[in-house]
Design a protein around this motif. Structure first.
Motif: not given
Length: 126
Positions: A47-53, A55-61, A72-87
């Motif tokens: 509801r706060a506007g968290l995007s799917t990408q 969300s997946l980055a937070l889950l990976a972290r 296996a058909s999808r690329p592996a996720l990177s735990p790197a977060l955008s500055p906004e998401l890190d905040d």
């Protein structure tokens, strides 16, 4: 119309239930309450506007950088977060540490349980 319980059974992965059991114990919650708590947090973030990408980055972290996606058909996720998401992540952690997040989740769970309570049946005049 069903006259049974306002609750339903669902199948969940054993690993998720085990993680919920481990997280629930120190908080004195049931496994079901812990999963409800996690679901309430997820809904709040969506509801706060968290995007799917994001969300997946937070889950990976949270998962220690391991791949969340098992397909296996999808690329592996990177735990790197955008500055906004890190905040946002820092803000959520601060709310969790202050206890405000737990209070908000308790309120959301209580509201959902109240909505799930069966309503009294009214008798219709014949």
């Amino acid at each position: 119309m069903s006259t049974g319980s306002p609750f339903v059974s669902v199948k969940l992965p054993v690993a998720l239930v085990d993680k919920a059991r481990d997280a629930a114990q120190p908080m004195r919650r049931s496994v079901a309450s812990q999963i409800e708590y996690w679901a309430a947090l997820g809904r709040a973030l969506e509801r706060a506007g968290l995007s799917t990408q994001d969300s997946l980055a937070l889950l990976a972290r949270e998962d220690g950088g391991r791949d969340i996606v098992s397909d296996a058909s999808r690329p592996a996720l990177s735990p790197a977060l955008s500055p906004e998401l890190d905040d946002l992540h820092g803000h959520v952690l601060a709310l969790a540490q202050s206890g405000a997040l737990a209070e908000r989740a308790k309120t959301a769970v209580a509201e959902n349980r109240a909505k799930a309570q069966p309503r009294p049946r009214s008798r219709r005049a014949a």
